[in-house]
Design a protein around this motif. Structure first.
Motif, short mmCIF file in Angstrom:
data_model
loop_
_atom_site.label_atom_id
_atom_site.label_comp_id
_atom_site.label_asym_id
_atom_site.label_seq_id
_atom_site.Cartn_x
_atom_site.Cartn_y
_atom_site.Cartn_z
N SER A 85 30.69 44.41 27.91
CA SER A 85 30.49 43.09 28.53
C SER A 85 31.15 42.93 29.90
N VAL A 86 32.34 43.51 30.11
CA VAL A 86 33.04 43.26 31.38
C VAL A 86 32.37 44.02 32.53
N ILE A 87 32.02 43.29 33.60
CA ILE A 87 31.36 43.94 34.75
C ILE A 87 32.32 44.13 35.91
N GLY A 88 33.44 43.38 35.89
CA GLY A 88 34.41 43.53 36.98
C GLY A 88 35.62 42.66 36.75
N VAL A 89 36.74 43.09 37.30
CA VAL A 89 37.98 42.30 37.21
C VAL A 89 38.56 42.19 38.62
N ILE A 90 38.91 40.96 39.00
CA ILE A 90 39.54 40.75 40.32
C ILE A 90 40.95 40.20 40.07
N ALA A 91 41.98 40.99 40.42
CA ALA A 91 43.35 40.47 40.36
C ALA A 91 43.67 39.96 41.75
N GLN A 92 44.30 38.79 41.84
CA GLN A 92 44.57 38.27 43.18
C GLN A 92 45.90 37.54 43.29
N ARG A 93 46.41 37.50 44.51
CA ARG A 93 47.63 36.77 44.85
C ARG A 93 47.41 36.14 46.22
N LEU A 94 48.32 35.25 46.60
CA LEU A 94 48.28 34.69 47.95
C LEU A 94 49.56 35.09 48.68
N LYS A 113 52.56 30.35 58.63
CA LYS A 113 51.58 29.26 58.73
C LYS A 113 50.31 29.65 58.00
N GLY A 114 50.05 28.97 56.88
CA GLY A 114 48.83 29.26 56.10
C GLY A 114 49.02 30.46 55.18
N ARG A 115 48.02 30.69 54.33
CA ARG A 115 48.08 31.82 53.40
C ARG A 115 46.76 32.58 53.39
N ILE A 116 46.80 33.79 52.89
CA ILE A 116 45.59 34.61 52.82
C ILE A 116 45.59 35.35 51.47
N GLY A 117 44.39 35.59 50.93
CA GLY A 117 44.28 36.23 49.62
C GLY A 117 44.46 37.74 49.69
N VAL A 118 45.14 38.28 48.66
CA VAL A 118 45.27 39.73 48.50
C VAL A 118 44.54 40.07 47.20
N TYR A 119 43.66 41.06 47.25
CA TYR A 119 42.80 41.34 46.10
C TYR A 119 42.91 42.77 45.59
N GLU A 120 42.70 42.91 44.28
CA GLU A 120 42.58 44.22 43.64
C GLU A 120 41.29 44.11 42.82
N MET A 132 39.59 52.19 43.98
CA MET A 132 40.17 50.84 43.90
C MET A 132 41.47 50.79 44.71
N TYR A 133 41.65 49.69 45.42
CA TYR A 133 42.91 49.44 46.13
C TYR A 133 43.76 48.52 45.27
N THR A 134 45.01 48.90 44.99
CA THR A 134 45.88 48.01 44.20
C THR A 134 46.34 46.85 45.08
N LEU A 135 46.97 45.85 44.44
CA LEU A 135 47.49 44.71 45.20
C LEU A 135 48.47 45.18 46.27
N ARG A 136 49.32 46.17 45.91
CA ARG A 136 50.30 46.65 46.89
C ARG A 136 49.61 47.32 48.08
N MET A 137 48.57 48.12 47.80
CA MET A 137 47.85 48.79 48.89
C MET A 137 47.19 47.76 49.81
N SER A 138 46.57 46.73 49.19
CA SER A 138 45.89 45.70 50.00
C SER A 138 46.89 44.90 50.83
N PHE A 182 55.31 43.18 43.13
CA PHE A 182 56.59 43.67 42.60
C PHE A 182 56.38 44.63 41.43
N ASP A 183 55.35 44.33 40.63
CA ASP A 183 55.19 45.13 39.41
C ASP A 183 54.18 46.26 39.55
N SER A 184 53.65 46.50 40.80
CA SER A 184 52.66 47.58 40.87
C SER A 184 53.32 48.89 41.23
#
Length: 562
Positions: free
Chosen positions: A441-450, A497-504, A534-540, A560-562
């Motif tokens: 069923s799973v087609i994709g997973v997006i982990a994200q932070r700001l 000033k402002g934030r931007i998304g980091v994605y895995e 795949m690029y991990t959160l740390r790589m991105s 921190f945890d990657s």
């Protein structure tokens, strides 16, 4: 002063500078009829132009300077020339005074407003020279220079009012609409919105009430009041939030809608009893804030490609994961807006519904009426949906219905609270979902932070240390320049000033499906995904550090945890 400006109208200026078309002007003039609003207000409200575009057009067409008030320091002598209510009414702000010529320069949202210029001329006995800026810029400057005085005046008025009542009256009986407190609460919300805050914290301590704003993910103290105003402030917030003002022992939740600078904001309120009184947290979201353009999410070109590819699947589950406040809802709403077409039936189950989107059927969870995520989902499946959004998968029941729905030909998008893409799969296994069903069923997973963006005006370059290079996976011999925050008037001295998304982003490939169905664990999933690019959160996040968009500390915080 150039009196030919009288002959020009805002509509003509905007059409001449190609900011709007003739058709859009006629449409706006039509909407303006009978509304009592200015043309500029209507154009901004309808999303035809932004305040910045109007200011730029006025600047070029009228040949007057475009000014950014955040970079200008104004002396107290100039501020004393004009009362604050006149500034607010006319949307103007004084900048400097040329003594030799008796000319006062003022920044105006509408430099063609001759009545406003005449008002200022009469009050100050000076000749007025206009410059142009945005309404938001003016309101921010008024907050900065006059905000505290207005609040102090309101509190003094409140204290006087209280002294008139010799006997102590219960908050439920007193005239809660005592205007100073009403003004104090309104000003607090207005200021928070103008400073881009996402939350307001009103916290009682033993003798004081502390007010803090969360801006770009960090809390900043903005005001301190005497503890005796807490009762009236909380009572006012409870009234406009539809809560019980007599109940002070239980936690309560409410909602407020407030218009700030012509934009409607939805405010979720939470009241919690603490040892010194009730603590209030207000979360601010604008009705348009959650539905961004896909290009505004901060996805890099390769991530955009993967995002689009996953959304092209006709059925399956797309999971967006990350802690609270990491922008998951924004990503989901953006995905839904992208998929929202006439030939598609989209239904959402949320707790609560965070933003209303035209053309999408949104259901609010209501446990009192036994409408939980699971029961709502069962009913939704009988509503012939093509796409289902589940606000959050919290338990086994919701997870298993979501999996069944995706296998039977629906596209399901939802969120989970996990740290990485790989651990999301194992979380579903822990919930008791069969591994072969997850693989199917799973087609994709997006982990994200700001991460917070460094202020472009004051960031400072420096060479990276050996430890920093190691963390970023760079060669120790390589010369690596990174940037650090400094702080200036543009960023309120925060350095950011402002934030931007980091994605895995992890696309489900045949090889990954095999690993998942064999239950080989999160590490095996991660290794395979990395082999597939795949690029991990740390790589991105490291890419952002090397590009000078964010700081090393911010990168470490989100990965921190990657």
């Amino acid at each position: 002063m150039d009196y030919n400006r009288k002959k020009l109208r805002l509509g003509d200026v905007l059409v001449n500078s190609k900011a709007i078309s003739n058709t859009q002007l006629l449409q706006a003039l039509d909407l303006q009829k009978g509304s009592g609003k200015k043309l500029g207000e209507v154009l901004v409200e309808e999303g035809i132009v932004t305040e910045e575009q109007i200011a730029m057009a006025l600047s070029t067409q009228l040949h007057i300077e475009l000014i950014d008030l955040t970079t200008i320091a104004v002396s107290q002598d100039i501020l004393d020339l004009i009362p604050v209510n006149v500034l607010k009414k006319n949307k103007i702000f004084p900048i400097e005074y040329a003594d030799s010529m008796n000319v006062l320069r003022v920044a105006m949202a509408d430099p063609m407003d001759m009545y406003a210029q005449d008002d200022i001329s009469i009050i100050t006995n000076c000749q007025v020279e206009p410059a142009v800026t945005t309404t938001r810029n003016i309101m921010l400057a008024i907050d900065k220079y006059y905000g505290q005085d207005e609040v102090t005046t309101a509190l003094e008025a409140y204290a006087k009012e209280k002294n008139l009542n010799v006997e102590e009256v219960d908050a439920a009986e007193e005239d809660i609409n005592s205007s100073p407190i009403v003004m104090l609460v309104k000003e607090m919300i207005d200021k928070a919105v103008r400073q881009r805050a996402s939350d307001i914290h009103i916290e009682p301590t033993e003798r004081k009430v502390r007010v803090r704003y969360r801006i770009d993910g960090a809390l900043y103290e903005k005001a301190k009041y005497d503890i005796n105003v807490l009762g009236a402030m909380v009572a006012r917030i409870k009234i406009i939030g539809g809560m019980d003002i007599a109940e002070k022992r239980k936690p309560q939740d409410g909602r407020i809608t407030q218009v700030v600078d012509r934009m409607e904001y939805d405010i979720r309120v939470s009241v919690l009893p603490t040892v010194y009184g009730e603590k209030v947290v207000m979360r601010l979201t604008s009705k348009t804030g959650l539905t961004k353009e896909k290009s505004q999410l901060g996805l890099k070109p390769r991530e955009m490609e993967q995002f689009d590819y996953i959304l092209r699947n006709p059925h399956g589950i797309l999971l967006v994961t990350g802690p609270t406040g990491s922008g998951k809802s924004t990503t989901l709403y953006t995905a839904l807006s992208e998929l929202n077409r006439e030939d598609v039936n989209i239904i959402t189950v949320e707790d609560p519904v965070e933003a209303n989107i035209d053309g999408i059927n949104q259901v609010q969870v209501n446990p009192k009426a036994e409408l939980t995520f699971a029961t709502a989902l069962r009913s939704i499946l009988r509503q012939d949906p093509d796409i289902i959004m589940i606000g959050e998968i919290r338990d086994r029941e919701t997870a298993s219905i979501a999996v069944q729905a995706s296998i039977t030909g629906h596209l399901v998008v939802s969120t989970l609270h996990t740290n990485s893409s790989a651990s999301t799969i194992t979380r579903l296994e822990d919930m008791g979902i069969e591994s072969y069903l997850i693989a199917d069923s799973v087609i994709g997973v997006i982990a994200q932070r700001l991460v917070r963006r460094l202020c472009p005006e004051c960031k400072r370059p420096r060479p990276a240390t050996a430890d920093e290079k190691e963390v970023m996976g760079r060669d120790l011999e390589e010369n690596v320049t990174i940037y650090e925050p400094c702080g200036c008037s543009k960023c309120e001295n925060t350095g950011y000033k402002g934030r931007i998304g980091v994605y895995e982003i992890m696309k489900m490939s045949p090889a990954l499906k095999t690993i998942v169905s064999k239950r080989q664990g999160a590490d095996a999933i991660k290794e395979q995904a990395l082999r597939e690019g795949m690029y991990t959160l740390r790589m991105s996040a490291t890419e952002y550090v090397l590009d000078g968009i964010t700081s090393f500390d911010e990168m470490v915080k989100v990965s921190f945890d990657s």
